[in-house]
Design a protein around this motif. Structure first.
Motif, mmCIF file in Angstrom:
data_model
loop_
_atom_site.group_PDB
_atom_site.id
_atom_site.type_symbol
_atom_site.label_atom_id
_atom_site.label_comp_id
_atom_site.label_asym_id
_atom_site.label_seq_id
_atom_site.Cartn_x
_atom_site.Cartn_y
_atom_site.Cartn_z
ATOM 1 N N ILE A 302 0.864 -1.180 0.000
ATOM 2 C CA ILE A 302 0.000 0.000 0.000
ATOM 3 C C ILE A 302 0.903 1.234 0.000
ATOM 4 C CG2 ILE A 302 -1.819 1.212 1.305
ATOM 5 C CD1 ILE A 302 -2.203 -1.642 2.670
ATOM 6 N N THR A 303 0.703 2.098 -0.975
ATOM 7 C CA THR A 303 1.533 3.303 -1.073
ATOM 8 C C THR A 303 0.664 4.540 -0.849
ATOM 9 O OG1 THR A 303 2.755 2.120 -2.764
ATOM 10 C CG2 THR A 303 3.226 4.468 -2.556
ATOM 11 N N LYS A 304 1.147 5.418 0.008
ATOM 12 C CA LYS A 304 0.442 6.684 0.243
ATOM 13 C C LYS A 304 1.471 7.694 0.761
ATOM 14 C CE LYS A 304 -3.382 8.543 2.985
ATOM 15 N NZ LYS A 304 -4.582 8.908 2.218
ATOM 16 N N THR A 305 1.549 8.813 0.113
ATOM 17 C CA THR A 305 2.567 9.793 0.485
ATOM 18 C C THR A 305 2.403 10.206 1.939
ATOM 19 O OG1 THR A 305 2.452 10.544 -1.764
ATOM 20 C CG2 THR A 305 3.637 11.974 -0.234
ATOM 21 N N GLY A 306 3.497 10.173 2.676
ATOM 22 C CA GLY A 306 3.482 10.606 4.071
ATOM 23 C C GLY A 306 2.813 9.620 5.018
ATOM 24 N N MET A 307 2.658 8.416 4.580
ATOM 25 C CA MET A 307 1.930 7.417 5.369
ATOM 26 C C MET A 307 2.501 7.197 6.772
ATOM 27 S SD MET A 307 1.610 3.501 4.387
ATOM 28 C CE MET A 307 0.099 3.133 3.637
ATOM 29 N N SER A 308 3.839 7.111 6.863
ATOM 30 C CA SER A 308 4.421 6.772 8.162
ATOM 31 C C SER A 308 4.212 7.882 9.193
ATOM 32 C CB SER A 308 5.901 6.441 8.017
ATOM 33 O OG SER A 308 6.558 7.537 7.465
ATOM 34 N N GLY A 309 3.972 9.101 8.727
ATOM 35 C CA GLY A 309 3.757 10.202 9.665
ATOM 36 C C GLY A 309 2.308 10.303 10.130
ATOM 37 N N LEU A 351 -9.487 -11.816 -0.966
ATOM 38 C CA LEU A 351 -8.560 -10.770 -1.411
ATOM 39 C C LEU A 351 -9.284 -9.533 -1.944
ATOM 40 C CD1 LEU A 351 -5.597 -10.021 -1.659
ATOM 41 C CD2 LEU A 351 -5.590 -11.033 -3.943
ATOM 42 N N TYR A 352 -10.305 -9.747 -2.757
ATOM 43 C CA TYR A 352 -10.965 -8.575 -3.360
ATOM 44 C C TYR A 352 -11.700 -7.742 -2.327
ATOM 45 C CZ TYR A 352 -9.280 -10.216 -7.736
ATOM 46 O OH TYR A 352 -8.426 -10.594 -8.732
ATOM 47 N N GLN A 353 -12.333 -8.425 -1.372
ATOM 48 C CA GLN A 353 -13.002 -7.660 -0.297
ATOM 49 C C GLN A 353 -11.970 -6.862 0.498
ATOM 50 O OE1 GLN A 353 -13.790 -10.895 -1.040
ATOM 51 N NE2 GLN A 353 -15.566 -11.563 0.171
ATOM 52 N N VAL A 354 -10.841 -7.508 0.824
ATOM 53 C CA VAL A 354 -9.799 -6.833 1.602
ATOM 54 C C VAL A 354 -9.284 -5.610 0.838
ATOM 55 C CG1 VAL A 354 -7.428 -7.055 2.476
ATOM 56 C CG2 VAL A 354 -9.078 -8.865 2.923
ATOM 57 N N LEU A 355 -8.996 -5.800 -0.435
ATOM 58 C CA LEU A 355 -8.473 -4.678 -1.234
ATOM 59 C C LEU A 355 -9.500 -3.548 -1.310
ATOM 60 C CD1 LEU A 355 -6.644 -6.551 -4.159
ATOM 61 C CD2 LEU A 355 -5.667 -5.589 -2.061
ATOM 62 N N GLY A 356 -10.765 -3.920 -1.463
ATOM 63 C CA GLY A 356 -11.844 -2.924 -1.527
ATOM 64 C C GLY A 356 -11.901 -2.095 -0.254
ATOM 65 N N GLU A 357 -11.826 -2.792 0.873
ATOM 66 C CA GLU A 357 -11.900 -2.071 2.160
ATOM 67 C C GLU A 357 -10.671 -1.209 2.398
ATOM 68 O OE1 GLU A 357 -13.457 -3.366 5.760
ATOM 69 O OE2 GLU A 357 -14.806 -4.840 4.862
ATOM 70 N N LEU A 358 -9.511 -1.714 1.977
ATOM 71 C CA LEU A 358 -8.281 -0.923 2.143
ATOM 72 C C LEU A 358 -8.398 0.356 1.314
ATOM 73 C CD1 LEU A 358 -5.524 -3.707 1.958
ATOM 74 C CD2 LEU A 358 -6.059 -2.281 3.942
ATOM 75 N N GLN A 359 -8.907 0.203 0.110
ATOM 76 C CA GLN A 359 -9.077 1.340 -0.796
ATOM 77 C C GLN A 359 -9.984 2.397 -0.143
ATOM 78 O OE1 GLN A 359 -7.650 1.239 -4.067
ATOM 79 N NE2 GLN A 359 -8.104 3.414 -3.899
ATOM 80 N N LYS A 360 -11.105 1.902 0.424
ATOM 81 C CA LYS A 360 -12.106 2.811 0.982
ATOM 82 C C LYS A 360 -11.581 3.496 2.257
ATOM 83 C CE LYS A 360 -16.094 1.422 2.672
ATOM 84 N NZ LYS A 360 -16.981 0.310 2.811
ATOM 85 N N THR A 361 -10.953 2.715 3.115
ATOM 86 C CA THR A 361 -10.558 3.240 4.421
ATOM 87 C C THR A 361 -9.281 4.076 4.368
ATOM 88 O OG1 THR A 361 -11.408 1.149 5.234
ATOM 89 C CG2 THR A 361 -10.338 2.536 6.856
ATOM 90 N N PRO A 364 -5.411 5.050 -0.469
ATOM 91 C CA PRO A 364 -3.987 5.088 -0.819
ATOM 92 C C PRO A 364 -3.759 5.643 -2.226
ATOM 93 C CG PRO A 364 -4.846 2.886 -1.090
ATOM 94 C CD PRO A 364 -6.004 3.717 -0.632
ATOM 95 N N ASP A 365 -2.493 5.962 -2.520
ATOM 96 C CA ASP A 365 -2.155 6.367 -3.883
ATOM 97 C C ASP A 365 -2.189 5.135 -4.788
ATOM 98 O OD1 ASP A 365 -1.710 8.810 -2.737
ATOM 99 O OD2 ASP A 365 0.457 8.497 -2.491
ATOM 100 N N ALA A 366 -1.771 4.011 -4.231
ATOM 101 C CA ALA A 366 -1.791 2.778 -5.023
ATOM 102 C C ALA A 366 -1.798 1.561 -4.102
ATOM 103 C CB ALA A 366 -0.552 2.729 -5.915
ATOM 104 N N ILE A 367 -2.405 0.498 -4.602
ATOM 105 C CA ILE A 367 -2.286 -0.798 -3.902
ATOM 106 C C ILE A 367 -1.836 -1.799 -4.951
ATOM 107 C CG2 ILE A 367 -3.438 -2.665 -2.651
ATOM 108 C CD1 ILE A 367 -5.443 -0.854 -1.601
ATOM 109 N N HIS A 368 -0.876 -2.590 -4.555
ATOM 110 C CA HIS A 368 -0.308 -3.514 -5.517
ATOM 111 C C HIS A 368 -0.173 -4.884 -4.859
ATOM 112 C CE1 HIS A 368 3.171 -5.220 -7.764
ATOM 113 N NE2 HIS A 368 2.347 -4.897 -8.738
ATOM 114 N N VAL A 369 -0.551 -5.938 -5.581
ATOM 115 C CA VAL A 369 -0.420 -7.279 -4.994
ATOM 116 C C VAL A 369 0.580 -8.100 -5.799
ATOM 117 C CG1 VAL A 369 -1.627 -9.396 -4.310
ATOM 118 C CG2 VAL A 369 -2.836 -7.205 -4.235
#
Ligand code: ADP
Ligand code: ASP
Ligand code: MG
Length: 444
Positions: A302-309, A351-361, A364-369
């Motif tokens: 999961i990529t998102k700018t500034g995520m760790s902060g 997997l698809y449900q998990v990715l969907g929820e990650l996207q919504k919550t 992120p800038d990108a999710i890659h599996v």
């Protein structure tokens, strides 16, 4: 001095193996408590009794006759008894069990009989007392072992005696039989050793100790002479399936050394496992104690700018995985990204449900599996003190054209874990073994 011995399936496979067990047990007066598995394979392509019992139960469940499979089980134990000239009354035991099977028997109870018959025969053969694990090994309602009551009961039944105990099963609070997961006789042995405050727990199998790599991948790997409980846990967890994962806790708690030995080579000292070893005992200078690994992981990045902060992001991610019952094995992370390494088998159905929820919550800038990744771990207590160990490992894999997809290291610096493509898995293990164990890492 008291030694608790556990003999695995191959040590119980036929009459000649039982004869080896007897000579091992009688060689020392201290070997008074013997835990046995069900009869295992006599040769490659043969069947383990436990597998046949599971198969029997599957037949019963579908209302198909299990006579053919049942006959194989009956014949195996009857021939062991007859070849050893024992008088154990197996016939009435078999008849009673068949009646129970016809009336509807639970899977756990049926498969536990593999250990039960094996232990009955072994008790007769050694002239030891048979102590049924149904009498002392108590599970709690949540499926964990009730150590206090189990230990107390076994002490009452076995203290000061010579006994044979069947591995793999115990009883639930309602009296029904419950088994551990596969390979669980190792745990029974560890519990018996802990209950009786044994001086050592000897686990007798078909290899001369814990080998430095899986013998199915590396040809004739050397046995590890000494290994700590922590190292063993790391190696077992990641795939070196010599001992059941649950074996270590009971003996470690009581500081009982665990010795893995080979029934077919009883003079070999095998592997000694303890909490720690003195400097004087450390004769070799290898920084890797063993190598193990597993295939078939998926990596969700999961990529998102500034995520760790950002506070709470990791928690939110993990909560989603938790909700779907997916265990996260490793979490390598960067400033703007985090990767979750999960077993593909567990993740695939949701997997698809998990990715969907990650996207919504997380938005992120990108999710890659990434699929088809294998994990390889080099484990060694001395790794933390040797500068350059990880660099050397990465360089060696690179020189051998193995692409490293992920790198992570436990906080105790007991292991270095690399992710490689599934197709490179066996090669990565061989390369590490040949460079650092066989070659004894001369260049470090
Ligand atoms: P048992 O029936 O005695 O419990 P298991 O079959 O459960 O024996 O475990 C022993 C087997 O584990 C060995 O025969 C070997 O094929 C396998 N194995 C896998 N990795 C290792 C390793 N690192 N060291 C030793 N054995 C290993
Ligand atoms: N017989 C059981 C199995 O095959 C338990 C054991 O061998 O430890 O899984
Ligand atoms: Mg085993």
């Amino acid at each position: 001095m008291l030694k608790v011995l556990k003999f695995g399936g191959s040590s119980m496979a036929d009459a000649s193996q039982l004869a080896k067990v007897k000579s091992i047990v009688t060689a020392e007066e201290s070997r008074r408590v013997v835990v046995v598995s069900a009869a295992g394979k006599r040769y490659s392509g043969d069947h383990k009794i436990t597998d046949l019992l599971y198969l029997c139960h599957a037949h019963l469940r579908y209302g198909v006759s299990c006579d053919g499979v049942w006959q194989m089980i009956v014949e195996r134990y009857t021939s062991i008894r007859d070849e050893l000239g024992l008088k154990t009354d197996l016939e009435s035991e078999f008849a009673a069990l068949r009646e129970k099977m016809d009336a509807g028997i639970s899977q756990d109870e049926l498969v536990s009989r593999g250990e039960y018959f094996a232990a009955r025969l072994m008790a007769d053969y050694l002239g030891y007392t048979f102590v049924d694990s149904a009498r002392w090994l108590h599970f709690k309602l949540d499926g964990t072992v009730d150590q206090e009551s189990s230990y107390e009961e076994l002490r009452r039944l076995a203290e000061g005696q010579q006994v044979v105990i069947p591995g793999f099963y115990g009883t639930m609070p309602d009296g029904s039989i419950k088994t551990f997961s596969r390979g669980g006789s190792d745990i029974t042995g560890a519990l018996a050793a802990a209950a009786l405050d044994a001086d050592v727990y000897e686990n007798w199998t078909d290899v001369s100790g814990f080998l430095m790599a899986d013998p199915r991948i590396v040809k004739d790997p050397e046995p590890i002479e000494r290994i700590t409980y922590s190292e063993l846990r790391e190696l077992s967890y990641i795939g070196a399936q010599v001992l059941h994962e649950g074996t270590i806790f009971p003996v470690r708690e009581k500081n009982i050394p665990l010795n893995i030995r080979n029934t077919n080579q009883p003079d070999h000292p095998g592997t000694m496992i303890r909490e720690r070893f003195d400097e004087a005992e450390m004769t070799d200078d290898r920084f890797i104690t063993g190598i193990a690994g597993k295939k078939n992981f998926s990596v969700i990045t999961i990529t998102k700018t500034g995520m760790s902060g950002r506070r709470g992001t990791l928690r939110q991610i993990l909560e989603i995985l938790e909700k779907y019952g997916v265990n996260v094995e490793y979490i390598p992370s960067g400033i703007d990204s985090v990767s979750l390494v999960v077993a593909s088998e567990k993740a695939a159905p949701c997997l698809y449900q998990v990715l969907g929820e990650l996207q919504k919550t997380i938005c992120p800038d990108a999710i890659h599996v990434t699929e088809d990744m294998a994990i390889v771990a080099a484990v060694g207590r001395k790794m933390a003190y040797k500068p350059g160990s990880s660099g050397k490992i990465f360089a060696t894999l690179g020189e051998n054209h193995i692409n490293i997809r992920m790198i992570t290291q436990g906080p105790e610096e007991l292991n270095i874990i690399v992710g490689v493509d599934n197709k490179d898995f066996e090669n990565a293990i061989r390369v590490l073994y040949n460079s650092f164990i066989k070659g004894k890492e001369q260049t470090i």
